[in-house]
Structure formats: C-alpha cells, structure tokens
Design a protein around this motif. Structure first.
Motif, PDB file in Angstrom:
ATOM      1  N   ASP A 246       0.881  -1.109   0.070  1.00 42.78           N
ATOM      2  CA  ASP A 246       0.249  -0.032  -0.201  1.00 42.78           C
ATOM      3  C   ASP A 246       0.583   1.299   0.038  1.00 42.78           C
ATOM      4  N   ALA A 247       0.299   2.372   0.072  1.00 40.34           N
ATOM      5  CA  ALA A 247       1.010   3.609  -0.215  1.00 40.34           C
ATOM      6  C   ALA A 247       1.649   4.244   1.188  1.00 40.34           C
ATOM      7  N   ASN A 248       1.427   3.592   2.222  1.00 42.43           N
ATOM      8  CA  ASN A 248       1.681   4.092   3.751  1.00 42.43           C
ATOM      9  C   ASN A 248       3.116   3.562   4.052  1.00 42.43           C
ATOM     10  N   PRO A 249       3.913   4.454   4.797  1.00 44.66           N
ATOM     11  CA  PRO A 249       4.999   3.778   5.361  1.00 44.66           C
ATOM     12  C   PRO A 249       4.750   2.783   6.487  1.00 44.66           C
ATOM     13  N   PRO A 251       4.686   1.156  10.078  1.00 40.39           N
ATOM     14  CA  PRO A 251       4.130   1.766  11.455  1.00 40.39           C
ATOM     15  C   PRO A 251       5.227   1.252  12.160  1.00 40.39           C
ATOM     16  N   ASP A 256      -0.805  -1.709  14.145  1.00 40.14           N
ATOM     17  CA  ASP A 256      -1.007  -1.013  13.013  1.00 40.14           C
ATOM     18  C   ASP A 256      -1.264  -1.554  11.607  1.00 40.14           C
ATOM     19  N   ARG A 260      -3.532  -4.081   7.158  1.00 34.66           N
ATOM     20  CA  ARG A 260      -3.012  -3.912   5.939  1.00 34.66           C
ATOM     21  C   ARG A 260      -2.082  -5.395   5.554  1.00 34.66           C
ATOM     22  N   ASP A 289       9.421   3.614   3.909  1.00 35.92           N
ATOM     23  CA  ASP A 289       8.684   3.475   2.700  1.00 35.92           C
ATOM     24  C   ASP A 289       9.185   2.045   2.343  1.00 35.92           C
TER      25      ASP A 289
END
Ligand code: AQP
Length: 352
Positions: A246-249, A251, A256, A260, A289
């Motif tokens: 996905d696009a998120n760094p 956690p 969290d 995901r 990332d």
C-alpha cells in the motif's frame, strides 16, 4: 505434565507434496522447521507422492518434482544419514493403513474438511475419491511411525485434528483388543499417540505476494504470487519488487498492520527469513517506505534462498544420488512401519 503423546518415543513426521513448485511458504512453514527439529528429535520426512496424485499429475513431471522436493530437503540441510527421507509410494504400509483408517474415519468428519471443499470447488462430483479420503492417508503417514510431533503450516491444522480424531477413535474402539494383546503404551494404554501439531513462528501462513488475503500456493496461476526455491536471483528480486503493498510507510506497532494484509505479510516473511520477531523487524523499519523496505527484503531473500537453490540445482543434476537417498530412506521407513501394520492388523482381528 503428561501429554496425549506421553509414553511414546518422541518422533517427528512431516511431508511435502511433489505437486508444484516448492515455494517460500513450504520453506518457512515446513522445511526450515524440519531442519531445526533434527537437533532434538528422530525425524521422518516424506515426499508425499500418493497425496499428489489425488489431483491429476503428468507422470514425467511427477518424477521430476519428486526429485525436486527431495533436493530441497537435502539442500536446506536435512541430513539423510541421521534421519529418514523417502517418497511415500515406496512404503506400501501408508496405503494399507490408510484403507484401515478409511474404515475408522466417519464421512461427516471428512465432509467438513475445508481443503477438500476448496480444491474440489463447485465440481465436487468430478473430484477424485482420493481427494476426499486425503486426510485418512495423512493420518496413516503420521501414525505408521507412531509419530508424536508434526511440524506443519497453519493450513494443515484441520487435517492434524482429524488425525488425532482417528487415533483416538481407533484407541477407544479397540481398547479391549489392544489391552488383550498387551500393545498399549502410556498411562491410557493407547496404541497410537495423539500427535501434536507444531505450528509456530511468524511464517506459519505465508500469503500470496499479489493478494494478502490468499495463501502462497503452488497452484496459484500467477508465478509472481510466490518465491520458488528454484527462482534465480533476478526472479527473486523482481517478485519482491512487484509484490503488492500500500502507499503508507511502515508503522511502529504490529497493531497498525491489522488492516494492511500485504504489508503484514512482507514483515512476517522478513521475520521468518531473519529469525527476528515481527515487532523487532518493524522497530528496525518503522517510518520507512516500501521503496526502502523491499530492497532489504529482496537482499535477505536472495542471501537466504540462493545457496539452497544452487545446491538444489546441483542435486537435480545427480538423479542417481537423489534416487538412492529415497530408496535407502524407504528401507529404513519400512523397518518402522511394518511392525505397526502387523500390530494394527492383529488388533483389527485379521487372521495371518
Ligand atoms: N503459504 C504457506 N505458508 C506456510 N506454510 C505453508 N505450507 C504450504 N503453503 C504454505 C506448508 O507446506 C507443507 C507442505 O505443503 P503441501 O505440499 O502439503 O501442500 P499444500 O499445503 O497444498 O501446498 P500448496 O503450495 O498450497 O499447494 P496447493 O495450492 O496445490 O494446495 C505443509 O506443512 C503446509 O502447511
């Protein structure tokens, strides 16, 4: 503490089907743990070719895949001079005991098996009878050695429970005869142990690299969904690079990652390959990332898997050696399984 297997000599049994590419799920969920168990247990490791033919196998490919799984065992570090490595069809006791277990297991038990439902799909009427009876054969594989511990991936948990049900029903149905013949062991004077599934670690269910909700599997149509033990360095790196994320760094906390699945899968794979706890992996990469994490994962996959791949290639060019290992292992396996079959047939009441 007494366990369901107490009174029995500790013994490990497990197997892999020669029905597709040996992949990272097989390695982390099974083979790597087979290797580790050699230190503490007597182990029997089997290439389960009788299981493979529950769905169609091209005979030429089956022969090649049987050698490939054997090569994976040896290349990963299983030592056939200390433990038993063989292919199932060379030890007829597996099939004989499976028949007897077909007469112990109940239709209702087998009908509940999710693997049968998944593999048979909508076209159940066309599935082989063997696919339905698969769990009885798996029970026979394990109990022919009165094995007490079975390292498997999470997907095999339900089959292991069925093995325990078969062992328990056999012990109870024939308790009188087992006692009369003096064949029981342990505090319950049981003939079979109730084998313990060993499903431990972060990588007991490695997911597809293309879809975090699906198990990594040899039957997935997309080769990009899995890392094969036969992949070369470029293929491994490409597949990790193309893995869905996905696009998120990343956690800081595992909590969290709950929603995901793809990110969680890559963390679990890193954890399984590096023998670090998943939380420790996250602590190292928190805030990064995927453009930073994926190259690190690719390097780790290459460093861990490439030596195994190279050795597998060498072994697969030496089929005489691989076949000799399997023949020798089958002889050793028969020495253990034949007396069990003799006992079981006497317990059933067959005249010999
Ligand atoms: N994705 C996985 N993660 C962790 N463990 C896995 N295992 C398989 N896939 C994963 C474990 O590997 C051992 C051998 O598996 P198998 O050869 O009996 O066949 P399988 O589970 O049917 O393997 P595949 O690749 O998923 O084949 P298909 O898709 O054809 O069924 C077992 O211990 C298993 O748990």
């Amino acid at each position: 503490m007494t366990t369901a297997a107490s009174g029995f000599e500790p013994r490990v049994f497990s197997g892999i089907q020669p029905s597709g590419n040996v992949h990272l799920g097989n390695y982390l969920g099974a083979i790597k743990r087979f290797v580790a168990m050699q230190e503490s247990h007597n182990c029997v490791y089997c290439v389960v070719d009788l299981h493979a033919v529950t769905v169609w196998q091209d005979p030429i490919v089956l022969r090649q895949k049987t050698r490939e799984v054997t090569a994976a065992f040896l290349a990963a570090g299983i030592d056939p001079s200390k433990h038993i490595v063989f292919n199932q069809s060379q030890v007829k006791e597996h099939a004989e005991l499976a028949w007897l277990f077909n007469c112990v297991a109940r239709m209702g038990w087998l009908s509940r098996m999710t693997q049968f439902k998944d593999k048979a799909g909508k076209n159940r009427e066309n599935a082989s009878v063997g696919l339905f009876a698969y769990p009885s054969l798996m029970a026979a594989d394990i109990l022919a050695y009165r094995a007490t511990h079975v390292p498997v991936g999470e997907d095999q948990k339900q089959h292991l429970e069925l093995t325990r049900d078969i062992a328990q029903k056999f012990n109870m149905d024939f308790a009188g005869e087992i006692d009369r013949l003096g064949l029981g062991l342990g505090p319950d004077k049981a003939y079979f142990p109730l084998p313990e599934p060993l499903i431990t670690g972060a990588a007991t269910r490695v997911m597809s690299l293309r879809d975090g909700s699906k198990k990594m599997s040899s039957s997935d149509a997309s080769d990009l969904s899995r890392l094969n033990l036969t992949d070369d360095v470029d293929e491994l790196a490409k597949k990790v690079r193309k893995a869905k994320t996905d696009a998120n760094p990343l956690p800081e906390s595992l909590d969290d990652l709950v929603d995901r699945p793809e990110a969680r899968n890559l963390i679990n794979i890193y954890s399984g390959l590096s023998d670090q706890a998943p939380q420790d992996v996250l602590t190292e990469f928190a805030g990064a990332d995927f453009s930073k994490f994926k190259p690190a994962l690719a390097d780790l996959a290459v460093a861990t898997l490439s030596p195994i791949t190279l050795e597998m290639r060498r072994l697969m060019d030496d089929t005489d050696h691989v076949d000799a290992v399997l023949r020798h292992g089958a002889e050793q396996a028969r020495v253990l399984a034949q007396p069990v079959l003799r006992d079981v047939k006497a317990i059933f009441g067959f005249v010999s």
